[in-house]
Scaffold this motif. Structure first.
Motif: not given
Length: 369
Positions: A350-368
């Motif tokens: 669960l912690l790994m999935v949480s970290w991965l989702k957090k990284i993916r959200n940051k990348k999406r915000k960076g692209y936006a």
């Protein structure tokens, strides 16, 4: 509706009572003999690191129970399945501890009372405290922990005055090397009780937001581990390695040796009372976690689940094994192979999935941007 909140002192008290629970009765790591206290110290350090995983998940989802962020991270279907498995895990843990406590009471204080009756009385008290709420349990736990620590200090003074302490019993340290100690850390001392602390992932949302869960949890783990290691060391220096490994209840065997000038004896009643109080809170925490998890999964008010879950835990406790030796053998298997799945594998997943989702959200915000 008023939000349920408990402060750091009460949370630490509940954690320490849970941690010391059945551990005070059975002393994990006894297969290491006179080095069991070292195994417990090592396991305590690893247990503190393990709790950082639970605390980190809480930091990511401060208002959600474990069963709730399972569904957020894994999706509704997979998350609900995992949440249901945790309900079974909590119920099983509580039922085992209920049986352990019932056996102790029936063996030491109520020899002519059937085990089922003893367990009925204990689970009835657990259900009553559940009805009163976790805040009442927290305040009660704080007061009782303070009382138990005072009794523990008094008992240790009486042990010293009795002249039954033999420091030579702990030497030589690590006589057979460190490998047996590390084996015991994995097979016994880490999961019981530190792996079981995953239960508090269902309680941390009630901690007042002004406190950090990691700080509170690690403090409780280290304090409880230090006490448990000291109790284990005391058992060894008083009983000797052979008796310590063979005794059913080493703590009670040690306390029963206290005798001061024919004036103070039969102090083992203090030990029995202490163990019963610790065990009660451990059963309650497992029960609370199971009921709150079921409330989330089944969408039913926890008040309606108090009686059914109490009956489930009671029946499971009575029927889980045929005899005491089978009960111990089952416990060793579950502790070694099943508990790590719920205490280590799933939380880290669960912690790994949480970290991965957090990284993916940051990348999406960076692209936006």
């Amino acid at each position: 509706m008023k939000k349920i909140q408990i402060d750091a002192k009460e949370m630490i008290s509940l954690m320490m009572l849970f941690e010391l629970g059945t551990s005070m009765m059975s002393i994990p790591g006894r297969d290491a003999g006179k080095d069991a206290w070292i195994a417990i110290l090592i396991a305590t350090g690893l247990g503190a690191l393990l709790f950082l995983c639970y605390g980190s998940l809480h930091r990511h989802f401060p208002d959600l129970l474990m069963t709730q962020y399972c569904k957020v991270l894994l999706g509704k279907t997979a998350g609900s399945v995992l949440a249901f498995l945790y309900i079974v895990f909590f119920l099983y843990g509580g039922a085992r501890d209920l049986r352990d406590t019932g056996i102790l009471i029936a063996d030491r204080t109520l020899q002519h009372t059937p085990l089922t009756i003893v367990c009925v009385l204990m689970i009835g008290l657990v259900m009553y405290v559940m009805h009163l709420g976790i805040e009442v349990a927290g305040r009660t736990g704080l007061m009782l922990l303070f009382l138990l620590l005072l009794l523990g200090c008094a008992t240790n003074i009486m042990i010293l005055l009795s002249g039954i302490v033999h420091m030579s019993n702990i030497f030589p340290i690590a006589q057979h090397g460190w490998q047996p100690i590390w084996e015991v850390v994995y097979s016994q001392a880490l999961m019981l009780p530190y792996g079981e602390m995953v239960t508090f992932a269902m309680i941390l949302p009630t901690l007042k937001k002004s406190y950090r869960a990691n700080g509170v949890g690690v403090t409780a783990v280290l304090l409880g581990g230090a006490i448990l290691s000291f109790v284990t060391l005391s058992n060894v220096v008083v009983l000797g390695e052979d008796v310590f490994k063979r005794a059913t209840y080493p703590l009670l065997s040690m306390i029963s040796k206290v005798e001061i000038s024919d004036f103070v004896d039969r102090v083992d009643v203090i030990g029995v009372m202490t163990v019963i109080i610790f065990d009660f809170f451990k059963i309650f925490i497992f029960y609370y976690a199971a009921v709150k998890a079921a409330e989330d999964v089944l969408r039913v008010s926890y008040h309606k689940l108090i009686l059914p879950f109490g009956l489930i835990m009671l029946v499971s406790c009575v029927l889980m094994t045929q005899g005491y030796q089978e009960h111990l053998a089952t416990g060793e298997f579950v502790l070694k192979w099943m508990f790590p799945v719920f205490a280590v594998f799933f939380p880290f997943l669960l912690l790994m999935v949480s970290w991965l989702k957090k990284i993916r959200n940051k990348k999406r915000k960076g692209y936006a941007s």
